[in-house]
Design a protein around this motif. Structure first.
Motif, PDB file in Angstrom:
ATOM      1  N   LEU A   1       2.384   6.741  -5.023  1.00  0.00           N
ATOM      2  CA  LEU A   1       1.864   7.033  -6.372  1.00  0.00           C
ATOM      3  C   LEU A   1       0.936   8.247  -6.311  1.00  0.00           C
ATOM      4  O   LEU A   1       1.040   9.171  -7.111  1.00  0.00           O
ATOM      5  CB  LEU A   1       1.097   5.819  -6.894  1.00  0.00           C
ATOM      6  CG  LEU A   1       0.498   5.964  -8.283  1.00  0.00           C
ATOM      7  CD1 LEU A   1       1.598   5.977  -9.322  1.00  0.00           C
ATOM      8  CD2 LEU A   1      -0.460   4.831  -8.579  1.00  0.00           C
TER       9      LEU A   1
ATOM     10  N   MET B   1       0.825  -1.209   0.000  1.00  0.00           N
ATOM     11  CA  MET B   1       0.000   0.000   0.000  1.00  0.00           C
ATOM     12  C   MET B   1       0.857   1.256   0.000  1.00  0.00           C
ATOM     13  O   MET B   1       0.455   2.307  -0.402  1.00  0.00           O
ATOM     14  CB  MET B   1      -0.919   0.033   1.233  1.00  0.00           C
ATOM     15  CG  MET B   1      -1.974  -1.038   1.212  1.00  0.00           C
ATOM     16  SD  MET B   1      -2.750  -1.328  -0.382  1.00  0.00           S
ATOM     17  CE  MET B   1      -1.899  -2.777  -0.948  1.00  0.00           C
TER      18      MET B   1
ATOM     19  N   ARG C   1       3.231   1.749  -1.838  1.00  0.00           N
ATOM     20  CA  ARG C   1       3.413   2.139  -3.240  1.00  0.00           C
ATOM     21  C   ARG C   1       2.273   3.025  -3.713  1.00  0.00           C
ATOM     22  O   ARG C   1       2.481   4.011  -4.385  1.00  0.00           O
ATOM     23  CB  ARG C   1       3.471   0.907  -4.116  1.00  0.00           C
ATOM     24  CG  ARG C   1       4.743   0.135  -3.892  1.00  0.00           C
ATOM     25  CD  ARG C   1       4.775  -1.013  -4.824  1.00  0.00           C
ATOM     26  NE  ARG C   1       5.997  -1.759  -4.596  1.00  0.00           N
ATOM     27  CZ  ARG C   1       6.436  -2.678  -5.420  1.00  0.00           C
ATOM     28  NH1 ARG C   1       5.765  -2.931  -6.504  1.00  0.00           N
ATOM     29  NH2 ARG C   1       7.533  -3.320  -5.170  1.00  0.00           N
ATOM     30  N   LEU C   2       1.065   2.622  -3.331  1.00  0.00           N
ATOM     31  CA  LEU C   2      -0.094   3.393  -3.782  1.00  0.00           C
ATOM     32  C   LEU C   2      -0.050   4.800  -3.229  1.00  0.00           C
ATOM     33  O   LEU C   2      -0.318   5.766  -3.921  1.00  0.00           O
ATOM     34  CB  LEU C   2      -1.379   2.698  -3.318  1.00  0.00           C
ATOM     35  CG  LEU C   2      -1.674   1.454  -4.122  1.00  0.00           C
ATOM     36  CD1 LEU C   2      -2.860   0.724  -3.536  1.00  0.00           C
ATOM     37  CD2 LEU C   2      -1.925   1.834  -5.566  1.00  0.00           C
ATOM     38  N   LYS C   3       0.351   4.860  -1.978  1.00  0.00           N
ATOM     39  CA  LYS C   3       0.404   6.167  -1.339  1.00  0.00           C
ATOM     40  C   LYS C   3       1.396   7.076  -2.077  1.00  0.00           C
ATOM     41  O   LYS C   3       1.095   8.229  -2.388  1.00  0.00           O
ATOM     42  CB  LYS C   3       0.827   5.991   0.113  1.00  0.00           C
ATOM     43  CG  LYS C   3       0.775   7.288   0.877  1.00  0.00           C
ATOM     44  CD  LYS C   3      -0.077   7.134   2.117  1.00  0.00           C
ATOM     45  CE  LYS C   3      -0.346   8.456   2.774  1.00  0.00           C
ATOM     46  NZ  LYS C   3      -1.252   8.315   3.893  1.00  0.00           N
TER      47      LYS C   3
END
Lengths: 410, 433, 312
Positions: free
Chosen positions: A7, A1, A3-5
């Motif tokens: 991103l 997650m 990574r998503l943040k």
């Protein structure tokens, strides 16, 4: 997650950064965007051009040659990249600039010519006139010609026509070797040389052609050996920069006596790098320091005093003067109106009459074949050699048939 | 990929379900940003920048598929980008000639072109790993450039190959001639390609590529051929680089040899590394930042290439994880509510950092302006002050600033580092409990 | 016969030149595993230092002093830059040298200007030594060849026959063991990097005036030195010499072959349209691409290079 943040964070950061882009502005002076390399390996060429443009523009502004308009140079660094040039072109159009000029790199020239044509067709209100002062690929005024592109340097075929007629008329030259860098310019020089020199005299023949990749060869000795084996007494080359320097130096080091007929020996940098090895070698140009033209001599002296650099691009002054005259005649800075005046324009210069052809927008100007000789009035700093005219061609003599089929707008 | 792959996929699918909503959210946000952006920057230059960013994002993501995911450093990645672009351009010319295809679909041709070239190149190179792999790609890149230059009949040499994107079949009434119209095409492809590449990281192949990067021997023991996994990843990467090349072809409507050369390959390495190779978002951040930097910094100062070099080296030295690495290493600290304490430590560094920076900028600007003055130019102003690079004492000020700042920094840095380590350890500990 | 001798000689000259240009890189890549992309920049610095020194003191002092200066610079780069990035892994090391090359490439024109500097061959060696097949060979060329051979002999002897060489080679494969035996391994690496840079500088001193000394000379050196080092095999000085000579000879021979590719492949039974785009390319024309073709082939067939001790 995580990574998503990151991103998401990245996207937001990108959005914030985009706010940095400045909006367009408009002005009353006529701005000319100069799109050439200002950084990177070719920066010295771009800087030299910039100095000539500043010089030419200062002259025009001081003499009010363009009527009540003043020119302003907007320098844009393209690093000789076609891609970056296209983005800068967009920026110039945004900023309300209607005149662009460029000279280094045929790939950039094709990209800009193409972009100019498309832009002017899709968005006539922001039409742009492209003044080319040094990109000499013949295709620009032949199969890929475009009404909005005006070239103030003779294309490589016209230069070859002059070189070839000198070589054909020289009874001492029997075997010619054609040596070039392997890209479109070198290829077109080779084609022109073979067509214009081969079979023109029974005792004159092309004994070999060779192309090498741009800037990849360290040692030219094997190539010189090949030329010698072929018995060449003259070498025709469109090579420039380090490749030309190394080629001429290798010839001198190995005692190869043939004369080099070049396009670009005349740059101060090249003469200085080649040194005395260049003695007797020839170049084709529209002007050199020892041409008898007092008006340009004064300009050269003034330029040298101002920039501590040898005057080189007479054609830049010629181009800016012509643009100013056309604007005055059109009584407008509108590129379409100015373009109509320029197309087919005939005028006098200190070197003789010149003409911009209406059928392909190529300038016809006098050309000089000259050799590096000692004891000349003007010589290069550190190298006791200067160019000496061995043959002059009138503007009209450089005219070649064109395949250009451009349509005037409107 | 039989037994182990399915189990692997099964364990992952649980994670995928949990993250599904979040992924959808992020891509939804990306779509919104993509739709809003052109209205914020409606000028031709702004759009042109956005278009370049879209291209760079896809290109950098495809590059990181090799480097970040597979541990393969490709020195010739622009070969697939460029040749994909040429494939698109030739198809575009046929479309101009009457082939009934919508222009918007053409980047697919680039993808196929990129993948097609990646097959032989990958077949040779992916049998090796590490340095040998990198060097083979360097050789392949040099060969490809040499070949492209030698065959102007196909690649147009210096003048390149050009086409007209507005010459094809209109789609829903758009002919894609205007920059604003082509923007949506590029944004569409950038989103699709990014989503697909994100998807690839979730597939067994993506996972196996990570494993091959970290420990090829173990993957071998598990019954997979590491070379085969590298090969498949390589082809996929070429496929996506080709999409980026196709987007480039549509945007510029002209493609030249320089698009496949070492400079383009170097630029994508720079973008990816500065953004960060360790995360999916890294290359995106890098692509956006470097594109901006290239266009914006260049108009501000002559010294911009020196600055980019210094920034790059500083990143390698002190932030090898790139920007996304910095974000990632601080995210748990911020989440743990320890940001305040860390901020104080960083703020203590700030004055020293600013002084050092001012010194470096002063020295660099003086040096470049000295050159400008020698060439007959004007020295201009810096920080609102008139600059005279020919006056020796003017050099002493930035030099003193730099030396003082650097000395101060080197004294203060260990403290800040300790604060960060403490905070990170604390955050990790708290999460552990 | 004379023809063959002639091509052989030219190939030898070019091969030895290549070895000289790449010897420093061979040392660094081979002994430290660092792909030093700044090699060409140190080569350029050597030429510029030599130019500046030769203006005041002449060529011969420059021949000694310039490489030493570059070596000292190399030591500083290793000690304060490379060593710090070492723990981030090989990629970081490589990228550090890429950035360094970029910065040196920007700073050199700031100091010496953007045009070529008039760095000339010393008068003592500026005469034709002998003539073969109508081609003169400058004495300076022979000097270059002699230096190249001396570098090879010196490096080979230093690595294979001295105690220091033993430690260096051991530190490469078993750094912990060597450290435990009481040797300062990081210092050994610093020394190796400095020596490699000094060799690059020496090549610059000698190549700078034989060719040209411009800010573009680093870029012009290009990937060819990497081709030599990788093809020779990482860590092998004799391998680099063999690769240099092989590239030199094959490239020189291919320059003399004017046969089109289509016709040639036709001879050995491979169909290629002799009038097509590919078929018309002559071998001479493709000669400068030959080293890279050789590189790809050698690595594809034999991953360790010709004489490499390591595969990674």
């Amino acid at each position: 997650m995580k990574r998503l943040k990151s991103l998401a964070l990245g996207t937001v950061a990108a959005g914030a950064l985009m706010a940095a882009i400045a909006p367009a502005r408009a002005d009353e002076v006529v701005r000319i965007a100069y799109i050439d390399p200002m950084s990177g390996p070719f920066a010295s060429t771009g800087r030299l051009g910039e100095q000539h443009f500043r010089f030419a523009i200062d002259r025009v502004n001081a003499s009010h040659a363009a009527g009540n308009r003043t020119f302003e140079l907007v320098v844009m660094d393209n690093e000789v990249s076609a891609e970056k040039s296209l983005t800068l072109f967009r920026k110039a159009v945004d900023d309300g600039i209607h005149y662009i000029t460029q000279g280094n790199g045929s790939s950039v020239a094709f990209a800009l010519s193409d972009a100019t044509a498309k832009n002017n067709r899709r968005d006539p209100e922001h039409a742009v006139l492209y003044l080319n002062y040094a990109a000499v690929d013949p295709a620009l005024t032949n199969e890929k010609c475009n009404w909005w592109h005006f070239r103030f340097d003779a294309d490589s075929d016209m230069k070859m026509k002059a070189l070839a007629s000198y070589i054909v008329a020289s009874p001492n030259i029997h075997k010619v070797y054609v040596f070039n860098q392997d890209y479109s310019f070198g290829q077109s020089v080779e084609r022109a040389a073979v067509a214009m020199i081969g079979n023109k005299r029974p005792d004159l023949q092309i004994v070999g052609t060779e192309r090498v990749p741009l800037g990849k060869v360290t040692d030219f000795t094997p190539y010189i050996a090949k030329m010698r084996a072929a018995g060449a007494d003259a070498v025709v080359t469109g090579a420039w920069g380090t490749d030309l320097t190394l080629l001429v130096k290798a010839a001198a080091d190995t005692g190869f006596p043939a004369t080099f007929f070049t396009y670009y020996l005349g740059a101060r940098e090249t003469v200085q790098a080649v040194g005395m090895a260049g003695k007797g070698d020839a170049q084709i140009s529209e002007w050199h320091e020892n041409v008898d033209a007092p008006a340009i001599d004064r300009m050269a002296a003034e330029f040298k005093a101002k920039y501590n650099e040898n005057f080189y691009y007479w054609r830049v002054v010629d181009m800016i003067d012509t643009l100013a005259a056309a604007m005055k005649q059109a009584d407008s800075a509108d590129p379409l109106k100015v373009g109509r005046v320029l197309s087919g324009m005939k005028f006098q210069t200190p070197l003789g009459p010149e003409e911009i052809r209406a059928d392909n927008h190529q300038l016809l100007q006098p050309m000089y074949v000259s050799i590096l000789a000692p004891d000349m009035p003007h010589m290069f700093p550190g190298v006791p050699l200067g160019f000496k005219t061995i043959k002059r061609f009138d503007a009209e003599e450089t005219r070649l048939p064109t395949t250009c089929a451009m349509k005037a707008p409107g | 990929m039989s037994q182990p792959a399915t189990t692997l996929a099964a364990t992952k699918s649980r994670h995928a379900r949990q993250g599904g909503l979040k992924i959808a959210l992020v891509f939804g946000l990306a779509i919104v940003v993509a739709l809003i952006a052109p209205h914020l920057f409606a000028s031709g230059f702004g759009l042109s920048l956005l278009n370049r960013m879209a291209i760079a994002i896809v290109f950098a993501l495809s590059f990181n598929m090799l480097l970040g995911q597979g541990g393969m450093l490709d020195f010739g990645h622009a070969v697939f980008f460029g040749l994909g672009g040429f494939a698109t351009m030739h198809l575009l010319k046929w479309v101009d000639g009457g082939l009934p295809l919508p222009v918007a679909l053409l980047p697919l041709a680039g993808a196929l072109g990129g993948a097609f070239v990646a097959v032989p190149a990958g077949w040779i190179s992916t049998r090796r790993e590490g340095t040998a792999f990198a060097m083979i790609t360097l050789g392949i890149a040099e060969l490809a450039v040499a070949l492209v230059v030698m065959i102007p009949q196909w690649f147009g040499g210096e003048e390149g190959v050009s086409g007209d994107r507005s010459g094809g079949m209109p789609l829903f009434g758009f002919d894609f001639g205007a920059a604003s119209q082509i923007y949506y095409v590029l944004a569409f492809w950038a989103l699709i390609a990014a989503a697909l590449m994100w998807g690839v990281t979730r597939t067994p192949l993506g996972r196996l590529a990570n494993a091959v990067r970290d420990n090829p021997l173990r993957v071998d023991f598990l019954g997979y051929d590491p070379a085969r996994i590298r090969f498949l990843t390589f082809i996929l990467s070429g496929f996506f680089a080709g999409i980026a090349g196709g987007m480039q072809a549509l945007n510029d409507e002209i493609l030249t040899v320089s698009n496949i050369g070492s400079q383009a390959s170097g630029a994508v390495l720079l973008m990816t590394y500065i953004g960060g190779v360790g995360t999916f978002s890294g290359p995106i951040i890098g692509a956006v930042l470097i594109t901006l930097l290239q266009m914006a910094l260049g108009t501000l100062t002559d010294a911009w290439q020196l600055y980019s070099g210094l920034i790059f080296v500083a990143m390698v030295l002190w932030a090898p994880g790139g920007i996304s690495g910095i974000i990632r290493s601080h995210a748990p600290i911020l989440r743990g509510g320890l940001g305040g304490r860390l901020l104080a430590a960083y703020l203590a560094l700030l004055p020293a950092a600013l002084v050092t920076l001012a010194g470096i900028i002063g020295l660099a600007e003086l040096a470049y302006r000295l050159q400008a003055v020698r060439g007959g130019g004007k020295p201009g102003h810096l920080f609102g002050l008139a600059v005279s690079p020919t006056t020796p004492w003017q050099w002493l000020i930035p030099l003193a600033l730099f030396l003082f700042g650097a000395a101060l920094l080197s004294r203060l840095a260990p403290g800040a580092r300790a604060a960060w380590q403490e905070a990170a350890a604390f955050a990790a500990g708290r999460r552990g409990r | 016969m004379q023809e063959a001798l002639f091509v052989l000689l030219n190939g030898l000259v070019y091969g030895l030149l290549l070895f000289m240009l790449s010897s420093g890189l061979t040392l660094i890549v081979g002994m430290m595993g660092v792909l030093n992309f700044a090699h060409a920049s140190f080569y350029m610095l050597g030429a510029y230092f030599a130019y500046t020194i030769s203006v005041g003191l002449g060529f011969w002092p420059a021949l000694i002093a310039a490489p030493l200066l570059v070596g000292v610079l190399g030591v500083a780069v290793e000690r304060y830059g490379l060593r710090a990035v070492h723990r981030h892994g090989k990629l970081a090391e490589l990228l550090f040298t890429v950035g360094l090359a970029f910065i040196i490439g920007e700073i050199v024109p700031l100091i010496w200007g953007r045009s070529a500097v008039p760095y000339r061959v010393p008068a003592l060696l500026d005469f034709p030594a002998f003539t073969l097949g109508g081609i003169q060979y400058q004495a300076y060329r022979l000097f270059m060849m002699a230096v190249s051979v001396a570098i090879f002999a010196g490096l080979y002897a230093a690595l294979a026959r001295t105690r220091l060489g033993l430690v260096i080679r051991a530190a490469l494969t078993h750094p912990d063991m060597v450290a435990m035996l009481g040797h300062d391994v990081p210092r050994v690496f610093t020394l190796v990097f400095g020596a490699g840079c000094a060799l690059a500088g020496l090549a610059g001193v000698i190549g700078g005036n034989a060719f040209t000394t411009t800010p573009g000379m680093a870029e012009a050196l290009g990937a060819i030195v990497f081709a030599v080092v990788i093809m020779g095999g990482l860590g092998s000085i004799p391998g680099a010499l063999i690769a240099s000579l092989a590239i030199g000879l094959i490239q020189t021979v291919s320059i003399t072959l004017d046969m089109p590719l289509g016709a040639m492949l036709g001879h050995i039974g491979l169909p290629l349209d002799p009038h097509g785009a590919l078929g018309q390319i002559t071998i001479a024309h493709a000669a400068p691409a030959v080293p890279y073709l050789m590189l790809v082939l050698v690595l594809a067939l034999h991953p360790r290079g010709l004489m490499g001790a390591r595969a990674d």
